[in-house]
Structure formats: structure tokens, C-alpha cells
Enzyme design. Sequence first.
Site, mmCIF file in Angstrom:
data_model
loop_
_atom_site.group_PDB
_atom_site.id
_atom_site.type_symbol
_atom_site.label_atom_id
_atom_site.label_comp_id
_atom_site.label_asym_id
_atom_site.label_seq_id
_atom_site.Cartn_x
_atom_site.Cartn_y
_atom_site.Cartn_z
ATOM 1 N N HIS A 268 -9.568 1.279 5.353
ATOM 2 C CA HIS A 268 -8.154 1.453 5.863
ATOM 3 C C HIS A 268 -8.182 2.178 6.996
ATOM 4 O O HIS A 268 -9.334 3.301 7.090
ATOM 5 C CB HIS A 268 -7.181 2.192 4.962
ATOM 6 C CG HIS A 268 -5.570 1.926 5.404
ATOM 7 N ND1 HIS A 268 -5.303 2.715 6.388
ATOM 8 C CD2 HIS A 268 -4.899 0.999 5.093
ATOM 9 C CE1 HIS A 268 -4.097 2.752 6.587
ATOM 10 N NE2 HIS A 268 -3.635 1.552 5.926
ATOM 11 N N ASN B 228 0.876 -1.187 0.036
ATOM 12 C CA ASN B 228 -0.179 0.105 -0.108
ATOM 13 C C ASN B 228 0.810 1.344 -0.073
ATOM 14 O O ASN B 228 1.741 1.617 1.024
ATOM 15 C CB ASN B 228 -0.850 -0.184 1.106
ATOM 16 C CG ASN B 228 -1.850 1.355 1.303
ATOM 17 O OD1 ASN B 228 -1.686 2.125 0.535
ATOM 18 N ND2 ASN B 228 -2.488 1.182 2.508
ATOM 19 N N GLU C 39 -5.123 -4.972 10.599
ATOM 20 C CA GLU C 39 -4.081 -3.846 10.920
ATOM 21 C C GLU C 39 -4.380 -3.096 12.223
ATOM 22 O O GLU C 39 -5.209 -2.101 12.279
ATOM 23 C CB GLU C 39 -4.014 -2.560 9.707
ATOM 24 C CG GLU C 39 -3.826 -3.366 8.448
ATOM 25 C CD GLU C 39 -3.088 -2.552 7.576
ATOM 26 O OE1 GLU C 39 -2.086 -2.536 6.918
ATOM 27 O OE2 GLU C 39 -3.819 -1.257 7.432
ATOM 28 N N SER D 125 3.588 -1.749 10.070
ATOM 29 C CA SER D 125 5.229 -1.898 10.564
ATOM 30 C C SER D 125 5.807 -3.123 10.062
ATOM 31 O O SER D 125 6.741 -3.577 10.716
ATOM 32 C CB SER D 125 5.492 -1.660 11.813
ATOM 33 O OG SER D 125 4.829 -0.370 12.171
ATOM 34 N N GLY E 220 2.591 2.459 10.815
ATOM 35 C CA GLY E 220 3.543 3.384 10.701
ATOM 36 C C GLY E 220 4.381 3.706 11.833
ATOM 37 O O GLY E 220 5.111 5.146 12.173
ATOM 38 N N GLU F 45 -6.559 4.635 8.175
ATOM 39 C CA GLU F 45 -6.502 6.037 7.901
ATOM 40 C C GLU F 45 -7.842 6.801 7.111
ATOM 41 O O GLU F 45 -8.070 7.657 7.474
ATOM 42 C CB GLU F 45 -5.288 6.290 6.797
ATOM 43 C CG GLU F 45 -4.034 6.214 7.501
ATOM 44 C CD GLU F 45 -2.655 5.379 6.821
ATOM 45 O OE1 GLU F 45 -2.658 5.471 5.505
ATOM 46 O OE2 GLU F 45 -1.845 4.908 7.497
#
Length: 263
Positions: A95, A10, A167, A213, A173, A97
Site C-alpha cells: 500500500h 481498507n 491506487e 477517494s 484520502g 502508505e
Amino acid sequence: MNKKFLIVGNWKMNLTTTQASLLVHRLSENIKIHKNIEVVLAPTMLTLQPISLQIDHRKFKLASQDAYFIDEGAYTGQVSFTMLKNLVKYGIIGHSERRHIFGESLETVTKKVAAAYRNNIIPILCVGETNTERLAGETNQVIHDQVETALANITSEDITSLVIAYEPVWAIGTGSVATPDQASSVAKVIRNDISELYGSEAAGRVRILYGGSVKPDLVSGFLRDPQIDGLLVGGASLNYRQFADIVTGANRVAHNLKLKEDE
Ligand code: 13P
């Protein structure tokens, strides 16, 4: 064993058209076609089309990072799954985000999953708890709610192709990684939910990825776990060496598992 690992990169909102083309060039040089691995790239909307023309489609498949749930109309700025049909095989949906920065609700995610299927695009549905939810012991409930609402309109025929990416928000991140055991236990929660809704065969066929990560040295820990079918990679997918190493590592695990089975 016919298990094929799914490795998805991604790229998020990174790389100009020129940079994206260069990355694809390097990835093509450094990644081989492996029969046990499906490698998927999720570039920005802007670069999907040129990258589609550049890639060897036996080596790479494409995914969108998001799309709108209505097929066409007066929705300034949006791109629909209908427009992505025949361009992408997969669509990342929900996602963290999108959920947290853009306020995407459970209901919106449900509509997007339905829109993807309607347009013959396989959803990669992302689910995951925040750190606060985890510390409050709410992980399983959060995952359960995200999975169950997202699948509200999905038929038992469609469900078997579904991909779900676990996730954890706290691992995206941040450099903090869930352990394979943590990922495995959430994957079991997901399979239980699918099993209750669609039966155990469907639960076994849904592919579950881990994301957050992921770096090359972590690949074998996750993929050796029978609950985990692949990885959703963010930052490391922008570095061709790291992403190629992740694919090579996945191939090694697939190979070793096969050897064990043949013994
Ligand atoms: P990182 O690998 O950068 O943590 O991102 C994970 C992710 O969000 C992939 O969708």
C-alpha cells in the site's frame, strides 16, 4: 459473463475492537449476499480474529493490511503471513502508505508477495504513482516497475489469482479521484506487463481494482469499464451506509452488464 466484482474495505489504523465489532454488525445488517460481488474487509491485525468469529463468511471475506515476509522468528512487533493463514483470504501488500510512510522498498514488496503465496494468501498488490511522477509523465514507467519487480518469483500458476489495486498516491484520502479513463489506461498498462510475462490468458484473469477517494456515486463509472474488476475503498469503508451503498452500486452494475449480455 462470470465476472465477479471485488469490493475491499481498507480500514487502515482506525476503530477500536468495540467500534470494529459495531461496524461489522451494521454492515451485516445492510449488505446482502450477492452472487456477483465478493466483499472483503481489511481491519487492523488486532481485530481480525474477533471479526472472523463475528462475520458470516458467505457474506464477507477478510484481508490483512500488511504482514511480514519471514514466517517466524526473532522479529519483535511483526506478524507473519504464516500466522494469518486460514484467517484471511487476501493480504494487501505494498500500500502506498507502507511504501511512503514506512519506506517499504520494491524488494520488500517482492518478498511479501512471495510470502503471501507461500502461505496460501492471495496478494492484493497496490501500485500507484505520486503526483510529481504523474506530472513528469512517468506514470506508466512507475507502474511497470512496481508490477514487474513485485512478481519476480511468482509462477504462472499463482499469477491468475493475483489482485492488483491501482491506487494513485495523489488520490488517496485527498478527495481527488482519477477518472475511469485514467484508471482504465493504467489497468491496460498492467495487463500488458502481465501479458508479456505470463501470456494473454493470465493477463485477462488477473483482477485489477481502482482505489483512491472512492465514494458511492463513483462506483458505476469505474465498474462499467471492462478493465476494472473492483474497488479498494479507504475512508468510505468506515461508514456503513457508504460502504453498503458501494456494494449495492456494484451489484447494480453487475446486473446491468449481465442484462446487456443476455440481449
Ligand atoms: P481513500 O478511499 O480514503 O482515499 O483510501 C484509499 C485507500 O488507500 C484504500 O487502500
